[in-house]
Design a protein around this motif. Structure first.
Motif, short mmCIF file in Angstrom:
data_model
loop_
_atom_site.label_atom_id
_atom_site.label_comp_id
_atom_site.label_asym_id
_atom_site.label_seq_id
_atom_site.Cartn_x
_atom_site.Cartn_y
_atom_site.Cartn_z
N ASP A 61 7.89 -4.48 -6.90
CA ASP A 61 6.90 -3.60 -7.51
C ASP A 61 7.68 -2.54 -8.27
O ASP A 61 7.99 -1.47 -7.75
CB ASP A 61 6.02 -2.98 -6.42
CG ASP A 61 4.93 -2.09 -6.99
OD1 ASP A 61 4.93 -1.83 -8.21
OD2 ASP A 61 4.08 -1.63 -6.21
N SER A 62 8.03 -2.87 -9.51
CA SER A 62 8.89 -2.00 -10.30
C SER A 62 8.26 -0.63 -10.55
O SER A 62 8.93 0.39 -10.51
CB SER A 62 9.21 -2.68 -11.64
OG SER A 62 10.02 -1.88 -12.44
N ALA A 63 6.96 -0.63 -10.80
CA ALA A 63 6.27 0.62 -11.13
C ALA A 63 6.31 1.63 -9.99
O ALA A 63 6.36 2.84 -10.21
CB ALA A 63 4.83 0.31 -11.51
N ALA A 64 6.28 1.13 -8.74
CA ALA A 64 6.28 2.01 -7.57
C ALA A 64 7.65 2.10 -6.91
O ALA A 64 7.80 2.85 -5.94
CB ALA A 64 5.25 1.52 -6.56
N GLY A 65 8.63 1.34 -7.39
CA GLY A 65 9.96 1.38 -6.80
C GLY A 65 10.01 0.83 -5.39
O GLY A 65 10.67 1.38 -4.51
N ARG A 66 9.30 -0.30 -5.18
CA ARG A 66 9.22 -0.88 -3.84
C ARG A 66 9.50 -2.38 -3.88
O ARG A 66 9.24 -3.05 -4.88
CB ARG A 66 7.82 -0.68 -3.25
CG ARG A 66 7.35 0.75 -3.18
CD ARG A 66 5.98 0.84 -2.50
NE ARG A 66 4.97 0.05 -3.21
CZ ARG A 66 3.75 -0.17 -2.76
NH1 ARG A 66 3.37 0.34 -1.58
NH2 ARG A 66 2.88 -0.89 -3.45
N LEU A 67 10.02 -2.90 -2.77
CA LEU A 67 10.14 -4.32 -2.55
C LEU A 67 9.07 -4.70 -1.54
O LEU A 67 9.11 -4.28 -0.38
CB LEU A 67 11.53 -4.68 -2.02
CG LEU A 67 11.81 -6.17 -1.76
CD1 LEU A 67 11.79 -6.95 -3.06
CD2 LEU A 67 13.13 -6.34 -1.03
N LEU A 68 8.08 -5.47 -1.98
CA LEU A 68 6.94 -5.82 -1.15
C LEU A 68 7.22 -7.09 -0.36
O LEU A 68 7.63 -8.10 -0.94
CB LEU A 68 5.69 -6.02 -2.01
CG LEU A 68 5.32 -4.88 -2.96
CD1 LEU A 68 4.09 -5.28 -3.79
CD2 LEU A 68 5.07 -3.60 -2.20
N HIS A 69 6.99 -7.04 0.95
CA HIS A 69 7.12 -8.21 1.80
C HIS A 69 5.72 -8.79 1.97
O HIS A 69 4.92 -8.29 2.76
CB HIS A 69 7.73 -7.82 3.14
CG HIS A 69 9.12 -7.26 3.02
ND1 HIS A 69 10.25 -8.00 3.27
CD2 HIS A 69 9.56 -6.04 2.65
CE1 HIS A 69 11.32 -7.26 3.08
NE2 HIS A 69 10.94 -6.07 2.69
N HIS A 70 5.43 -9.84 1.21
CA HIS A 70 4.06 -10.34 1.11
C HIS A 70 3.54 -10.87 2.44
O HIS A 70 2.36 -10.70 2.77
CB HIS A 70 4.00 -11.43 0.04
CG HIS A 70 2.62 -11.90 -0.26
ND1 HIS A 70 2.13 -13.12 0.18
CD2 HIS A 70 1.60 -11.32 -0.95
CE1 HIS A 70 0.90 -13.27 -0.22
NE2 HIS A 70 0.54 -12.21 -0.92
N GLY A 71 4.41 -11.50 3.23
CA GLY A 71 3.95 -12.10 4.47
C GLY A 71 3.55 -11.10 5.53
O GLY A 71 2.61 -11.33 6.29
N THR A 72 4.25 -9.95 5.57
CA THR A 72 3.99 -8.96 6.61
C THR A 72 3.19 -7.77 6.12
O THR A 72 2.71 -6.97 6.93
CB THR A 72 5.32 -8.44 7.18
OG1 THR A 72 6.06 -7.78 6.12
CG2 THR A 72 6.16 -9.57 7.75
N GLY A 73 3.04 -7.63 4.81
CA GLY A 73 2.32 -6.49 4.26
C GLY A 73 3.11 -5.20 4.29
O GLY A 73 2.55 -4.12 4.06
N THR A 74 4.42 -5.28 4.56
CA THR A 74 5.27 -4.10 4.58
C THR A 74 6.04 -3.99 3.27
O THR A 74 5.94 -4.86 2.39
CB THR A 74 6.27 -4.17 5.76
OG1 THR A 74 7.11 -5.32 5.58
CG2 THR A 74 5.52 -4.28 7.08
#
Length: 246
Positions: A61-74
């Protein structure tokens, strides 16, 4: 050459995982299975993703500066915004890169650790070949390689292939140790050996943004490029996923 998906926007980050094909549509903010439809919705530009060794989908998630873990929602905080491509090695090290549009100051970061390579001329696609990370330097007209250490650190920087005047975007390694790169302005995908020997070229009728191979097929994410200064960087509806027999 077969068209597997059409009518999309800026399609990128194409991946072959566990016998299935995935791609992101940056214009729509969607990660898609091909066939199958929407897997995740993230309003981010760029919107790149990859898979961890255990199969979990991770999305930048470049806009928010995050790496999203899709399986866990973290998510993992990347510390800043502006990220581009992502690559994961067999040990689970996650690499993300960050280009700079003003010159050769792009970087590669190891998630949760920080910068592991700098001074890259617009780092774009990345791929892992054994214990080597290869990055496309779009403005440098080359593929650059690094050795991956046991801790994920990068060393032994070197030119893997000089590409002349070509501008590599998305890249992938194949089972024989060659690398395919997609080229937007030259509207093609090219397979090269280490050292730069051209092994095959596939010409397209629009810009090639990314590519990936299965055992028998080259898959290409392509669209009609308009330019960075345009409100719509590609012509709306021109995004396609193509399949080319190998």
């Amino acid at each position: 050459m077969d068209v597997l998906l059409s009518g999309r926007g800026l399609v990128e980050s194409i991946r072959w995982h566990d016998g299935s094909l995935y791609v992101s549509d940056w214009s729509a903010g969607e990660v898609l299975a091909v066939p199958g439809g929407v897997v995740a919705e993230v309003k981010s530009l760029p919107l790149c993703f990859d898979f961890l060794p255990d199969g979990e989908l991770v999305i930048v998630d470049s806009a928010a500066g995050r790496l999203l873990h899709h399986g866990t929602g973290t998510h993992t905080d990347l510390g800043r915004t502006g990220w581009n491509d992502i690559a994961v090695d067999r040990h689970g090290h996650v690499y993300v890169n960050r280009p700079d549009f003003t010159g050769p100051t792009g970087t590669i970061d190891l998630a949760c650790t920080g910068e592991v390579a700098g001074d890259l001329a617009f780092p774009n696609g990345m791929t892992v070949l054994g214990d080597t990370l290869i990055v496309a330097e779009s403005h440098g007209h080359r593929l650059t390689a690094f050795d991956i250490g046991t801790d994920g650190r990068l060393s032994n920087r070197r030119v893997w292939a000089d590409l002349g005047d070509h501008n590599p975007d998305g890249i992938c390694a194949d089972a024989d140790g060659a690398v395919w790169y997609a080229d937007v302005p030259h509207q093609c995908c090219v397979r090269v050996a280490e050292g730069g020997e051209v092994l095959r070229r596939v010409d397209l009728d629009r810009g090639g943004f990314d590519c990936v191979v299965s055992d028998t097929t080259l898959y290409v994410a392509a669209a009609e490029w308009r330019g960075m200064a345009e409100d719509e960087m590609v012509a709306p509806g021109s995004g396609q996923v193509l399949a080319v027999p190998l």
